[in-house]
Design an enzyme around this catalytic site. Structure first.
Site, PDB file in Angstrom:
ATOM      1  N   GLY A  14     -41.657   1.215 -27.682  1.00 53.36           N
ATOM      2  CA  GLY A  14     -40.575   2.154 -27.389  1.00 53.36           C
ATOM      3  C   GLY A  14     -41.090   3.372 -26.648  1.00 53.36           C
ATOM      4  NE  ARG A  75     -39.829  -3.562 -28.495  1.00 50.92           N
ATOM      5  CZ  ARG A  75     -40.467  -2.583 -29.102  1.00 50.92           C
ATOM      6  NH1 ARG A  75     -41.735  -2.718 -29.431  1.00 50.92           N
ATOM      7  NH2 ARG A  75     -39.851  -1.449 -29.388  1.00 50.92           N
ATOM      8  CG  ASP A 106     -46.838   0.012 -36.004  1.00 51.86           C
ATOM      9  OD1 ASP A 106     -46.082  -0.236 -35.055  1.00 51.86           O
ATOM     10  OD2 ASP A 106     -46.467   0.000 -37.195  1.00 51.86           O
ATOM     11  CB  THR A 129     -43.676   6.163 -32.200  1.00 52.99           C
ATOM     12  OG1 THR A 129     -42.527   5.937 -33.017  1.00 52.99           O
ATOM     13  CG2 THR A 129     -44.822   6.592 -33.098  1.00 52.99           C
ATOM     14  CB  ILE A 130     -39.184   9.729 -31.697  1.00 50.75           C
ATOM     15  CG1 ILE A 130     -38.300   8.578 -32.173  1.00 50.75           C
ATOM     16  CG2 ILE A 130     -39.179   9.853 -30.186  1.00 50.75           C
ATOM     17  CD1 ILE A 130     -36.815   8.819 -31.963  1.00 50.75           C
ATOM     18  CG  ASP A 131     -39.446   6.061 -35.818  1.00 49.66           C
ATOM     19  OD1 ASP A 131     -38.434   6.761 -35.631  1.00 49.66           O
ATOM     20  OD2 ASP A 131     -39.458   4.831 -35.685  1.00 49.66           O
ATOM     21  CG  ASP A 133     -43.707   5.083 -37.708  1.00 51.40           C
ATOM     22  OD1 ASP A 133     -44.243   5.414 -36.631  1.00 51.40           O
ATOM     23  OD2 ASP A 133     -42.942   4.103 -37.818  1.00 51.40           O
ATOM     24  NE  ARG A 166     -12.147  15.520 -38.801  1.00 54.30           N
ATOM     25  CZ  ARG A 166     -11.785  15.499 -37.529  1.00 54.30           C
ATOM     26  NH1 ARG A 166     -12.654  15.813 -36.602  1.00 54.30           N
ATOM     27  NH2 ARG A 166     -10.557  15.161 -37.193  1.00 54.30           N
ATOM     28  CG  MET A 173     -33.623   6.379 -33.872  1.00 57.77           C
ATOM     29  SD  MET A 173     -34.501   6.216 -32.314  1.00 57.77           S
ATOM     30  CE  MET A 173     -33.414   5.065 -31.468  1.00 57.77           C
ATOM     31  N   GLY A 174     -35.342   6.190 -37.849  1.00 63.07           N
ATOM     32  CA  GLY A 174     -36.291   6.195 -38.954  1.00 63.07           C
ATOM     33  C   GLY A 174     -36.073   4.973 -39.818  1.00 63.07           C
ATOM     34  NE  ARG A 175     -37.786  -1.232 -38.190  1.00 64.65           N
ATOM     35  CZ  ARG A 175     -38.270  -0.928 -37.003  1.00 64.65           C
ATOM     36  NH1 ARG A 175     -37.480  -0.455 -36.069  1.00 64.65           N
ATOM     37  NH2 ARG A 175     -39.559  -1.079 -36.729  1.00 64.65           N
TER      38      ARG A 175
END
Length: 327
Positions: A14, A75, A106, A129-131, A133, A166, A173-175
């Protein structure tokens, strides 16, 4: 390790803001040390197809501020095969490339490590990677930019939430990791934050929302990491709250890939520049099979295997801060 005359650089997996700044840093560090640099387009697939281009200091003008990656990303299933990696190796040798800088996550690092083991080919990883991780660095490229993007969007959503009384579920994001959700939730003043590492549970979520309502809050923001385990989807959470708290007008905002785009923050530009310099100079020092990262604000090397297999921990102090701030 043989003398290094030419280094290849690629981006894989990504995209993330800061990748272009890292490419620029690698290219210009090579030029500074009188080393040639080859840009490899479309990641490992481009390596298999020989999609190479010589890059010099002027070829990376005006990209430090751009999101995405000028080298493109793809990929490659073919690179997962021994035959694909053999083609890639032959192309690198034919082009006179002596070492690789791989910018990615990774999965990209796993490919680099396998390639290194099979061919003894020098590789160095830069985490993009933005995550956030990846083990062995406090910050990955793009993470800081993503945080700022998400906070800006949530601030705008809150304006609407307040105007219409509301409750908004905002999915970020963040699987597998809740770093984005936790930090943006605190930064944007969310009433609740749902992350994969902490199973809040549906009942506690309802209890928290009821307390917010009773305390006089007429609107609420709940930040949800996409990998949160409470509901199958954020829309299932919405349905559950509507059934149990009909007084709330509940809406969902899925931020999606907008978090991966945009101009990188100053922090990410500086980080990319530091990591690119360290990656190239580490290769020239004879080092290989490492990832360059940021630890205690110092650029440091972590073995690729450790970076791939290591597990990043959520900041427990931030969780405590989050609980206090939602009072």
């Amino acid at each position: 390790m043989p003398k290094i005359n030419k280094i290849g650089v690629l981006t894989s997996g990504g995209d993330s803001p800061g990748m272009n700044a890292a490419i620029r840093s690698v290219v210009r560090t090579c030029a500074f040390h009188s080393i040639e640099c080859i840009g490899i387009y479309r990641g490992y697939q481009g390596m298999i197809e020989g999609d190479f281009k010589e890059m010099g200091p002027r070829s990376v003008n005006n990209i430090v501020n751009k999101g995405g990656t000028i080298l493109k990303s793809a990929r490659s299933k073919e690179f997962m095969t021994a035959e694909g990696r053999k083609k890639a190796f032959d192309n690198l040798k034919k082009a006179g490339v002596d070492a690789l800088v791989v910018i990615g996550g990774d999965g990209s690092f796993t490919g680099a490590e396998v390639f290194n083991k099979e061919y003894g080919f020098p590789v160095m990883g830069i985490p993009g990677t933005i995550d956030n991780d990846i083990f062995g660095t406090s910050h990955t490229l793009g993470y800081d930019t993503a945080l700022n993007t998400v906070v800006e969007v949530i601030d705008k959503i809150r304006d609407t939430a307040i105007s219409h009384n509301r409750l908004f579920f905002v999915e970020v994001m963040g699987r597998d990791a809740g770093h984005i959700a936790l930090n943006t939730g605190i930064g944007a003043g969310a009433e609740e934050i749902l992350i994969p590492e902490e199973d809040l549970g549906l009942e506690r979520l309802l209890e928290s929302l009821k307390k917010s309502k009773e305390s006089g809050k007429s609107s609420s923001i709940v930040v949800v990491a996409e990998g949160d385990k409470i509901g199958k989807t954020v829309f299932e959470l919405k349905d559950y709250v509507e059934e149990n708290m009909p007084e709330y007008d509940v809406r969902v905002s899925v931020l999606g890939h907008m978090q991966r785009g945009g101009s990188p923050s100053c922090f990410d530009r500086v980080l990319a520049s530091r990591l690119g310099v360290k990656a190239v100079e580490s290769i020239l020092e004879g080092k290989s099979n490492f990832m360059v990262g940021l630890l205690n604000d110092k650029v440091a090397l972590t073995p690729l295997e450790q970076a791939i297999k290591g597990h990043t921990e959520i900041d427990k102090e931030l969780l405590r801060v989050s609980d206090i701030m939602s009072t």
